[in-house]
Enzyme design. Structure first.
Site, short mmCIF file in Angstrom:
data_model
loop_
_atom_site.label_atom_id
_atom_site.label_comp_id
_atom_site.label_asym_id
_atom_site.label_seq_id
_atom_site.Cartn_x
_atom_site.Cartn_y
_atom_site.Cartn_z
N ASN A 277 -39.19 -28.66 -88.55
CA ASN A 277 -37.78 -28.25 -88.71
C ASN A 277 -37.67 -26.78 -89.07
OD1 ASN A 277 -36.15 -30.45 -88.07
ND2 ASN A 277 -36.33 -31.35 -90.10
N HIS B 182 -33.65 -27.59 -86.38
CA HIS B 182 -33.32 -29.01 -86.53
C HIS B 182 -33.11 -29.70 -85.19
CE1 HIS B 182 -33.05 -29.17 -90.91
NE2 HIS B 182 -32.51 -27.96 -90.85
N ASP C 44 -34.86 -33.15 -84.36
CA ASP C 44 -34.18 -34.36 -83.88
C ASP C 44 -34.84 -34.88 -82.61
OD1 ASP C 44 -32.43 -34.20 -85.97
OD2 ASP C 44 -30.74 -33.44 -84.80
N GLU D 297 -37.82 -38.67 -91.77
CA GLU D 297 -38.91 -38.89 -90.82
C GLU D 297 -39.63 -40.20 -91.08
OE1 GLU D 297 -40.65 -36.07 -94.02
OE2 GLU D 297 -38.71 -36.76 -93.28
#
Length: 236
Positions: A119, A124, A128, A154
């Protein structure tokens, strides 16, 4: 229409009416073959000396769509489409309560390794995408009545009915190798660590099962990540 039947299901329809059910939902087959969910309101009437049924059908397609959307919001993770923590616990509780003595039940607690670095380095949106792909790889390994959930961040959980620790470890290692082989970003493999716990009926609870799996997962992280550790009920 009755699911799984080629006929119209009229016999079942009349049986429900004969049993006094005059208001229920039913899927109607439209002229193009589409299924239209309807709410039926039925009134027995006399028609020229013959008993008849006055059936009012209200198309509830829009309502059904809203209900399904609400159900997905309540029970499914919005990013991956997997079950969420709430749905997982709702399904675990009755299984554990009704699990016969000696019946096997295992849990895999899965955590993406160094996910925060992904990340922070790539953003992000990439994080994702990695989570979505990881969910797909997990589902590609899991078969049968097993349940897969993303419980936050996660972290993923797989429930394996009918599995003891050894069988669950085999599944967990296969899953771990599949993720490492097919999931990477910028040519760097993305790996997972797996903690495994199991119960064999009795008075085990979801909390106890999670706590043992969490300790096993911590041990896997401490061992260098991209590995699997197990913790038996006796270890608790």
């Amino acid at each position: 229409h009755v699911s799984g039947k080629h006929a119209s299901g009229s016999d079942l329809f009349y049986r429900q009416v004969n049993e006094g059910e005059y208001s229920f939902e039913w899927d109607i087959v439209g002229h193009l073959g589409w299924l239209v969910p309807c709410e039926l309101d039925i009134t027995p009437i006399d028609h020229h000396g013959q008993q008849a049924l006055l059936v009012c059908m209200n198309d509830i397609s829009e309502r059904r769509l809203h209900e399904n959307k609400i159900r997905r919001l309540v029970f499914n993770d919005s990013l991956t489409g997997l079950f969420n923590r709430y749905a997982l616990l709702q399904r675990m509780k009755p299984v554990l309560e009704q699990l016969p003595e000696g019946e096997r039940f295992a849990l895999l607690y899965i955590n993406l390794d160094r996910f925060r670095a992904i990340n922070d380095t790539f953003g992000h949106a990439t994080g994702d995408a990695v989570l979505i792909h990881c969910a797909r790889q997990i589902k590609s390994v899991i078969r049968g009545s097993a349940l897969v959930a993303r419980i936050g961040g996660e972290e993923f959980v797989v429930l394996l009915p009918g599995c003891d620790l050894d069988a669950a470890a085999v599944v967990g290692n296969r899953l771990r190798r599949t993720v490492a082989a097919f999931l990477q970003y910028e040519k760097h493999p993305v790996t997972v660590s797996v903690g495994v716990s199991a119960c064999h009926g009795g008075d085990d609870t979801a909390q106890a099962l999670f706590e043992r799996a969490d300790r096993a997962l911590y041990a896997a992280k401490a061992a260098g990540r991209n590995c699997l550790r197990v913790e038996s009920p006796q270890a608790a």
